[in-house]
Design a protein around this motif. Structure first.
Motif, PDB file in Angstrom:
ATOM      1  N   VAL A  87       4.006   5.526  -5.711  1.00 11.81           N
ATOM      2  CA  VAL A  87       3.945   5.488  -7.177  1.00 11.81           C
ATOM      3  C   VAL A  87       2.853   6.422  -7.683  1.00 11.81           C
ATOM      4  CG1 VAL A  87       3.321   4.006  -9.134  1.00 11.81           C
ATOM      5  CG2 VAL A  87       4.954   3.190  -7.443  1.00 11.81           C
ATOM      6  N   ASN A  88       1.682   6.376  -7.069  1.00 10.69           N
ATOM      7  CA  ASN A  88       0.586   7.239  -7.519  1.00 10.69           C
ATOM      8  C   ASN A  88       0.915   8.711  -7.337  1.00 10.69           C
ATOM      9  OD1 ASN A  88      -1.099   5.196  -8.430  1.00 10.69           O
ATOM     10  ND2 ASN A  88      -2.026   4.900  -6.420  1.00 10.69           N
ATOM     11  N   THR A  89       1.549   9.059  -6.224  1.00  8.55           N
ATOM     12  CA  THR A  89       1.961  10.448  -5.999  1.00  8.55           C
ATOM     13  C   THR A  89       2.979  10.872  -7.047  1.00  8.55           C
ATOM     14  OG1 THR A  89       1.558  10.233  -3.618  1.00  8.55           O
ATOM     15  CG2 THR A  89       3.012  12.026  -4.315  1.00  8.55           C
ATOM     16  N   SER A  90       3.938   9.998  -7.325  1.00  8.22           N
ATOM     17  CA  SER A  90       4.957  10.306  -8.340  1.00  8.22           C
ATOM     18  C   SER A  90       4.330  10.455  -9.724  1.00  8.22           C
ATOM     19  CB  SER A  90       6.033   9.222  -8.367  1.00  8.22           C
ATOM     20  OG  SER A  90       6.721   9.171  -7.137  1.00  8.22           O
ATOM     21  N   LEU A  91       3.396   9.564 -10.054  1.00 12.48           N
ATOM     22  CA  LEU A  91       2.726   9.660 -11.356  1.00 12.48           C
ATOM     23  C   LEU A  91       1.922  10.954 -11.471  1.00 12.48           C
ATOM     24  CD1 LEU A  91       1.473   6.013 -11.972  1.00 12.48           C
ATOM     25  CD2 LEU A  91       3.195   7.243 -13.284  1.00 12.48           C
ATOM     26  N   ASP A  92       1.208  11.302 -10.402  1.00 15.30           N
ATOM     27  CA  ASP A  92       0.445  12.552 -10.417  1.00 15.30           C
ATOM     28  C   ASP A  92       1.375  13.747 -10.632  1.00 15.30           C
ATOM     29  OD1 ASP A  92      -1.898  11.162 -10.014  1.00 15.30           O
ATOM     30  OD2 ASP A  92      -2.017  11.612  -7.863  1.00 15.30           O
ATOM     31  N   ARG A  93       2.508  13.738  -9.969  1.00 15.07           N
ATOM     32  CA  ARG A  93       3.474  14.841 -10.112  1.00 15.07           C
ATOM     33  C   ARG A  93       4.026  14.887 -11.539  1.00 15.07           C
ATOM     34  NH1 ARG A  93       4.684  19.553  -9.904  1.00 15.07           N
ATOM     35  NH2 ARG A  93       6.829  20.122  -9.485  1.00 15.07           N
ATOM     36  N   LEU A  94       4.338  13.710 -12.110  1.00 15.37           N
ATOM     37  CA  LEU A  94       4.829  13.676 -13.493  1.00 15.37           C
ATOM     38  C   LEU A  94       3.787  14.188 -14.476  1.00 15.37           C
ATOM     39  CD1 LEU A  94       6.765  10.282 -13.614  1.00 15.37           C
ATOM     40  CD2 LEU A  94       7.722  12.553 -13.970  1.00 15.37           C
ATOM     41  N   ILE A  95       2.531  13.843 -14.230  1.00 14.31           N
ATOM     42  CA  ILE A  95       1.453  14.322 -15.104  1.00 14.31           C
ATOM     43  C   ILE A  95       1.352  15.837 -15.017  1.00 14.31           C
ATOM     44  CG2 ILE A  95      -1.065  14.345 -15.392  1.00 14.31           C
ATOM     45  CD1 ILE A  95      -0.966  11.316 -14.622  1.00 14.31           C
ATOM     46  N   GLU A  96       1.462  16.377 -13.807  1.00 15.76           N
ATOM     47  CA  GLU A  96       1.443  17.840 -13.640  1.00 15.76           C
ATOM     48  C   GLU A  96       2.597  18.483 -14.395  1.00 15.76           C
ATOM     49  OE1 GLU A  96       1.513  18.807  -9.475  1.00 15.76           O
ATOM     50  OE2 GLU A  96      -0.331  17.690  -9.087  1.00 15.76           O
ATOM     51  N   ILE A  97       3.768  17.895 -14.284  1.00 17.09           N
ATOM     52  CA  ILE A  97       4.958  18.445 -14.951  1.00 17.09           C
ATOM     53  C   ILE A  97       4.784  18.395 -16.460  1.00 17.09           C
ATOM     54  CG2 ILE A  97       7.420  18.050 -15.410  1.00 17.09           C
ATOM     55  CD1 ILE A  97       7.619  17.122 -12.432  1.00 17.09           C
ATOM     56  N   THR A  98       4.354  17.237 -16.994  1.00 21.42           N
ATOM     57  CA  THR A  98       4.203  17.106 -18.444  1.00 21.42           C
ATOM     58  C   THR A  98       3.077  17.987 -18.965  1.00 21.42           C
ATOM     59  OG1 THR A  98       2.842  15.111 -18.194  1.00 21.42           O
ATOM     60  CG2 THR A  98       5.200  14.799 -18.596  1.00 21.42           C
ATOM     61  N   ASP A  99       2.020  18.146 -18.185  1.00 20.74           N
ATOM     62  CA  ASP A  99       0.937  19.062 -18.597  1.00 20.74           C
ATOM     63  C   ASP A  99       1.461  20.478 -18.686  1.00 20.74           C
ATOM     64  OD1 ASP A  99      -0.951  17.095 -18.835  1.00 20.74           O
ATOM     65  OD2 ASP A  99      -2.002  17.562 -16.949  1.00 20.74           O
ATOM     66  N   GLY A 100       2.299  20.878 -17.751  1.00 22.32           N
ATOM     67  CA  GLY A 100       2.887  22.214 -17.756  1.00 22.32           C
ATOM     68  C   GLY A 100       3.821  22.413 -18.941  1.00 22.32           C
ATOM     69  N   VAL A 101       4.576  21.387 -19.313  1.00 15.24           N
ATOM     70  CA  VAL A 101       5.503  21.469 -20.443  1.00 15.24           C
ATOM     71  C   VAL A 101       4.724  21.561 -21.747  1.00 15.24           C
ATOM     72  CG1 VAL A 101       7.260  20.205 -21.747  1.00 15.24           C
ATOM     73  CG2 VAL A 101       7.394  20.303 -19.259  1.00 15.24           C
ATOM     74  N   GLU A 102       3.641  20.786 -21.884  1.00 18.12           N
ATOM     75  CA  GLU A 102       2.857  20.782 -23.113  1.00 18.12           C
ATOM     76  C   GLU A 102       2.154  22.114 -23.348  1.00 18.12           C
ATOM     77  OE1 GLU A 102       0.189  17.460 -22.826  1.00 18.12           O
ATOM     78  OE2 GLU A 102       1.786  15.992 -23.082  1.00 18.12           O
ATOM     79  N   ARG A 103       1.819  22.810 -22.291  1.00 22.92           N
ATOM     80  CA  ARG A 103       1.076  24.077 -22.424  1.00 22.92           C
ATOM     81  C   ARG A 103       1.983  25.230 -22.818  1.00 22.92           C
ATOM     82  NH1 ARG A 103      -2.595  23.001 -17.231  1.00 22.92           N
ATOM     83  NH2 ARG A 103      -4.039  21.573 -18.233  1.00 22.92           N
ATOM     84  N   LYS A 104       3.269  25.078 -22.652  1.00 25.32           N
ATOM     85  CA  LYS A 104       4.210  26.182 -22.972  1.00 25.32           C
ATOM     86  C   LYS A 104       4.451  26.299 -24.451  1.00 25.32           C
ATOM     87  CE  LYS A 104       6.627  26.350 -18.631  1.00 25.32           C
ATOM     88  NZ  LYS A 104       7.847  26.319 -17.936  1.00 25.32           N
TER      89      LYS A 104
ATOM     90  N   GLU B 234       0.834  -1.205   0.000  1.00 24.12           N
ATOM     91  CA  GLU B 234       0.000   0.000   0.000  1.00 24.12           C
ATOM     92  C   GLU B 234       0.866   1.251   0.000  1.00 24.12           C
ATOM     93  OE1 GLU B 234      -2.832  -0.087   3.216  1.00 24.12           O
ATOM     94  OE2 GLU B 234      -3.666  -2.003   2.529  1.00 24.12           O
ATOM     95  N   GLY B 235       1.920   1.249   0.796  1.00 21.20           N
ATOM     96  CA  GLY B 235       2.822   2.390   0.845  1.00 21.20           C
ATOM     97  C   GLY B 235       3.497   2.636  -0.488  1.00 21.20           C
ATOM     98  N   LEU B 236       3.940   1.569  -1.127  1.00 21.12           N
ATOM     99  CA  LEU B 236       4.571   1.695  -2.437  1.00 21.12           C
ATOM    100  C   LEU B 236       3.576   2.190  -3.482  1.00 21.12           C
ATOM    101  CD1 LEU B 236       6.817  -1.506  -2.491  1.00 21.12           C
ATOM    102  CD2 LEU B 236       7.587   0.873  -2.350  1.00 21.12           C
ATOM    103  N   ASN B 237       2.349   1.694  -3.421  1.00 18.34           N
ATOM    104  CA  ASN B 237       1.315   2.165  -4.354  1.00 18.34           C
ATOM    105  C   ASN B 237       1.058   3.654  -4.185  1.00 18.34           C
ATOM    106  OD1 ASN B 237       0.680  -0.008  -5.964  1.00 18.34           O
ATOM    107  ND2 ASN B 237      -0.948  -0.752  -4.618  1.00 18.34           N
ATOM    108  N   LYS B 238       1.001   4.118  -2.940  1.00 16.99           N
ATOM    109  CA  LYS B 238       0.790   5.545  -2.693  1.00 16.99           C
ATOM    110  C   LYS B 238       1.948   6.362  -3.246  1.00 16.99           C
ATOM    111  CE  LYS B 238      -2.159   5.044   1.340  1.00 16.99           C
ATOM    112  NZ  LYS B 238      -2.283   5.195   2.793  1.00 16.99           N
TER     113      LYS B 238
END
Length: 93
Positions: A76-93, A70-74
């Motif tokens: 991974v999910n937090t890291s994925l959410d952060r990566l999605i935020e980063i890539t969304d920010g890069v795509e919008r520029k 469960e800890g590892l899943n959390k």
């Protein structure tokens, strides 16, 4: 369904298996080893007590691994959410 024989703690059991008989043999060998380990560490000959202590030991391990999972899943999910935020920010520029 296939029927296989396994030995656990000196007793032979006939188990019906739908899929992988080798998997059931591995499980039986695992339980057998844990029973013998608990018997050796406690020095008791009471089979019922050994079985209960082994069940508690295996259950403890299962719950610890589930908690780690469960800890590892959390993480991974937090890291994925952060990566999605980063890539969304890069795509919008």
């Amino acid at each position: 369904m296939e029927s296989i024989q396994v030995e656990i703690f000196g007793q032979t059991y006939s188990i019906k298996v739908a899929n992988d008989p080798e998997y059931i043999r591995k499980l039986a060998a695992f339980v057998d080893a844990r029973l013998k380990e608990i018997q050796k560490s406690t020095g008791t000959a009471d089979v019922y007590r050994i079985a209960i202590l082994t069940a508690l030991n295996i259950t403890d391990e299962l719950h610890r691994l589930r908690s780690q999972h469960e800890g590892l899943n959390k993480t991974v999910n937090t890291s994925l959410d952060r990566l999605i935020e980063i890539t969304d920010g890069v795509e919008r520029k």
